[in-house]
Design a protein around this motif. Structure first.
Motif, PDB file in Angstrom:
ATOM      1  N   VAL A  59       7.379 -14.068  -4.943  1.00 53.93           N
ATOM      2  CA  VAL A  59       8.631 -13.351  -5.215  1.00 53.93           C
ATOM      3  C   VAL A  59       8.284 -12.267  -6.225  1.00 53.93           C
ATOM      4  O   VAL A  59       8.005 -12.552  -7.389  1.00 53.93           O
ATOM      5  CB  VAL A  59       9.707 -14.313  -5.771  1.00 53.93           C
ATOM      6  CG1 VAL A  59      10.978 -13.545  -6.124  1.00 53.93           C
ATOM      7  CG2 VAL A  59      10.014 -15.417  -4.763  1.00 53.93           C
ATOM      8  N   ASN A  60       8.233 -11.020  -5.742  1.00 54.16           N
ATOM      9  CA  ASN A  60       7.767  -9.926  -6.603  1.00 54.16           C
ATOM     10  C   ASN A  60       8.940  -9.148  -7.179  1.00 54.16           C
ATOM     11  O   ASN A  60       9.524  -8.291  -6.514  1.00 54.16           O
ATOM     12  CB  ASN A  60       6.842  -8.997  -5.817  1.00 54.16           C
ATOM     13  CG  ASN A  60       6.203  -7.965  -6.734  1.00 54.16           C
ATOM     14  OD1 ASN A  60       6.442  -7.959  -7.948  1.00 54.16           O
ATOM     15  ND2 ASN A  60       5.400  -7.091  -6.164  1.00 54.16           N
ATOM     16  N   ASP A  61       9.286  -9.468  -8.428  1.00 54.62           N
ATOM     17  CA  ASP A  61      10.334  -8.706  -9.119  1.00 54.62           C
ATOM     18  C   ASP A  61       9.719  -7.839 -10.209  1.00 54.62           C
ATOM     19  O   ASP A  61      10.385  -7.466 -11.175  1.00 54.62           O
ATOM     20  CB  ASP A  61      11.422  -9.637  -9.681  1.00 54.62           C
ATOM     21  CG  ASP A  61      10.860 -10.691 -10.617  1.00 54.62           C
ATOM     22  OD1 ASP A  61       9.668 -10.609 -10.961  1.00 54.62           O
ATOM     23  OD2 ASP A  61      11.615 -11.592 -11.018  1.00 54.62           O
ATOM     24  N   ASP A  66      -0.225  -3.137  -6.914  1.00 54.51           N
ATOM     25  CA  ASP A  66      -0.135  -3.109  -5.459  1.00 54.51           C
ATOM     26  C   ASP A  66      -0.733  -4.418  -4.920  1.00 54.51           C
ATOM     27  O   ASP A  66      -1.954  -4.571  -4.823  1.00 54.51           O
ATOM     28  CB  ASP A  66      -0.925  -1.893  -4.953  1.00 54.51           C
ATOM     29  CG  ASP A  66      -0.862  -1.742  -3.445  1.00 54.51           C
ATOM     30  OD1 ASP A  66      -0.523  -2.720  -2.751  1.00 54.51           O
ATOM     31  OD2 ASP A  66      -1.176  -0.634  -2.965  1.00 54.51           O
ATOM     32  N   LEU A  67       0.131  -5.372  -4.603  1.00 58.41           N
ATOM     33  CA  LEU A  67      -0.363  -6.681  -4.179  1.00 58.41           C
ATOM     34  C   LEU A  67      -1.086  -6.611  -2.837  1.00 58.41           C
ATOM     35  O   LEU A  67      -2.015  -7.384  -2.577  1.00 58.41           O
ATOM     36  CB  LEU A  67       0.784  -7.700  -4.094  1.00 58.41           C
ATOM     37  CG  LEU A  67       1.565  -7.982  -5.382  1.00 58.41           C
ATOM     38  CD1 LEU A  67       2.444  -9.222  -5.212  1.00 58.41           C
ATOM     39  CD2 LEU A  67       0.648  -8.159  -6.578  1.00 58.41           C
ATOM     40  N   HIS A 107       1.521  -9.829   3.945  1.00 57.14           N
ATOM     41  CA  HIS A 107       2.712  -9.260   4.600  1.00 57.14           C
ATOM     42  C   HIS A 107       3.748  -8.985   3.529  1.00 57.14           C
ATOM     43  O   HIS A 107       4.004  -9.858   2.680  1.00 57.14           O
ATOM     44  CB  HIS A 107       3.345 -10.263   5.584  1.00 57.14           C
ATOM     45  CG  HIS A 107       2.424 -10.694   6.683  1.00 57.14           C
ATOM     46  ND1 HIS A 107       2.449 -10.118   7.931  1.00 57.14           N
ATOM     47  CD2 HIS A 107       1.457 -11.642   6.715  1.00 57.14           C
ATOM     48  CE1 HIS A 107       1.525 -10.705   8.694  1.00 57.14           C
ATOM     49  NE2 HIS A 107       0.908 -11.634   7.972  1.00 57.14           N
ATOM     50  N   ARG A 108       4.334  -7.802   3.561  1.00 56.11           N
ATOM     51  CA  ARG A 108       5.482  -7.548   2.681  1.00 56.11           C
ATOM     52  C   ARG A 108       6.733  -7.824   3.513  1.00 56.11           C
ATOM     53  O   ARG A 108       6.891  -7.283   4.610  1.00 56.11           O
ATOM     54  CB  ARG A 108       5.466  -6.111   2.156  1.00 56.11           C
ATOM     55  CG  ARG A 108       6.504  -5.896   1.071  1.00 56.11           C
ATOM     56  CD  ARG A 108       6.346  -4.546   0.379  1.00 56.11           C
ATOM     57  NE  ARG A 108       5.103  -4.420  -0.353  1.00 56.11           N
ATOM     58  CZ  ARG A 108       4.125  -3.582  -0.024  1.00 56.11           C
ATOM     59  NH1 ARG A 108       4.246  -2.787   1.015  1.00 56.11           N
ATOM     60  NH2 ARG A 108       3.015  -3.533  -0.730  1.00 56.11           N
ATOM     61  N   VAL A 109       7.607  -8.672   2.999  1.00 53.74           N
ATOM     62  CA  VAL A 109       8.718  -9.178   3.794  1.00 53.74           C
ATOM     63  C   VAL A 109      10.034  -8.736   3.153  1.00 53.74           C
ATOM     64  O   VAL A 109      10.257  -8.953   1.961  1.00 53.74           O
ATOM     65  CB  VAL A 109       8.667 -10.730   3.846  1.00 53.74           C
ATOM     66  CG1 VAL A 109       9.702 -11.248   4.812  1.00 53.74           C
ATOM     67  CG2 VAL A 109       7.276 -11.207   4.238  1.00 53.74           C
ATOM     68  N   LEU A 116       2.598 -13.844   1.467  1.00 53.74           N
ATOM     69  CA  LEU A 116       3.857 -13.251   1.915  1.00 53.74           C
ATOM     70  C   LEU A 116       4.586 -12.764   0.668  1.00 53.74           C
ATOM     71  O   LEU A 116       5.052 -13.576  -0.137  1.00 53.74           O
ATOM     72  CB  LEU A 116       4.708 -14.284   2.672  1.00 53.74           C
ATOM     73  CG  LEU A 116       4.002 -15.077   3.792  1.00 53.74           C
ATOM     74  CD1 LEU A 116       4.997 -16.005   4.487  1.00 53.74           C
ATOM     75  CD2 LEU A 116       3.351 -14.143   4.810  1.00 53.74           C
ATOM     76  N   GLU A 117       4.616 -11.460   0.498  1.00 50.80           N
ATOM     77  CA  GLU A 117       5.220 -10.868  -0.704  1.00 50.80           C
ATOM     78  C   GLU A 117       6.674 -10.501  -0.406  1.00 50.80           C
ATOM     79  O   GLU A 117       6.943  -9.791   0.560  1.00 50.80           O
ATOM     80  CB  GLU A 117       4.427  -9.607  -1.096  1.00 50.80           C
ATOM     81  CG  GLU A 117       5.062  -8.837  -2.233  1.00 50.80           C
ATOM     82  CD  GLU A 117       4.418  -7.461  -2.446  1.00 50.80           C
ATOM     83  OE1 GLU A 117       3.465  -7.096  -1.716  1.00 50.80           O
ATOM     84  OE2 GLU A 117       4.900  -6.738  -3.344  1.00 50.80           O
TER      85      GLU A 117
END
Ligand SMILES: Cc1ncc(C[n+]2csc(CCOP(=O)(O)OP(=O)(O)O)c2C)c(N)n1
Ligand SMILES: [Mg+2]
Length: 227
Positions: free
Chosen positions: A132-134, A171-172, A184-186, A206-207
């Motif tokens: 969970v990228n905040d 940048d993941l 994957h950016r979701v 899964l970002e």
């Protein structure tokens, strides 16, 4: 006790409805609920510290049901360190015979990004890491530091953002590419559920980008009225 349980069930329903609504942007609770719902009782869910366990508790009705996954989490100091490596270890141990999925915040992921480094002759787990990228430490916005009533001057708000928000802008996808790890950016929980349902081998990330500024208002909306 009855009122408490009823409120908990209502909360679970609200979060579940948001998790299956394709038009709703992902939030911490809807991501956690989507991950838990995608797993069965032979799967293991590795939980990082910070908002993940709280987000999962918000939709806990799912975990209370038969068929829920086993949850593995660190106890004690609630460190955000070493969590990718822990998930790799759990994946290699192959616990329940099913999948291993980790749910982490972005700082927790970055703190142990080297856990993605698996030597060419070393065993490689089948592991899905949901990040969970905040863009920072979201939990602090829900605590005293993020309380608008205490936010003070623009200068102190900027200092709070710098010292507790700790945005990084990493940048993941590039980070995963450096380790040749699938990424994957979701953008929706529906897409997340779809990816979680697909068979995967090796490590994949899964970002899920989430707006950090939304945590506190969401928590306030989900909180039952006083009284
Ligand atoms: C090793 C370690 N350093 C610092 C902390 C303090 N800390 C607790 S939660 C947190 C932020 C975690 O951010 P993230 O993983 O992105 O999760 P989020 O709060 O955004 O859900 C930090 C720095 C800690 N628990 N452990
Ligand atoms: Mg974060």
């Amino acid at each position: 006790m009855g009122a408490w349980t009823a409120l908990g069930e209502e909360l679970t329903e609200q979060v579940r409805a948001a998790s299956t609504d394709p038009s709703a942007g992902p939030t911490g609770p809807s991501v956690a609920t989507t991950v838990a719902a995608a797993l069965g009782d032979d799967d293991v869910l590795v939980l990082g510290s910070s908002n993940g366990p709280r987000d999962l508790a918000t939709g806990l009705g799912l975990l209370a049901q038969p068929g829920a996954p086993r949850v593995v989490a660190g106890r004690g100091l609630a460190g955000i360190d070493g969590t990718v490596s822990t998930a790799v270890g759990v994946g290699l141990a192959g616990g329940g015979g099913g999948r291993t999925v980790a749910l982490l915040g972005d700082l927790t992921f970055l703190h142990d990004a080297n856990g993605l480094l698996v030597g060419p002759d070393e065993p490689r787990p089948d592991l899905t890491v949901v990040v969970v990228n905040d863009d920072g430490g979201g939990i602090f916005s829900t605590l005293e530091y993020g309380d608008p009533a205490r936010s003070g001057t623009a200068g102190s708000r900027a200092a709070t953002e710098r010292l507790f928000g700790t945005p990084h802008g990493t940048d993941l996808e590039a980070l995963c590419a450096a380790h040749r790890v699938e990424h994957h950016r979701v953008g929706t929980t529906v897409a997340l559920a779809d990816l979680l349902g697909r068979p995967a081998s090796g490590i994949r990330v899964l970002e899920v980008p989430v707006d950090r500024a939304g945590h506190r208002p969401l928590r306030d909306r989900l909180r039952p009225p006083a009284g």
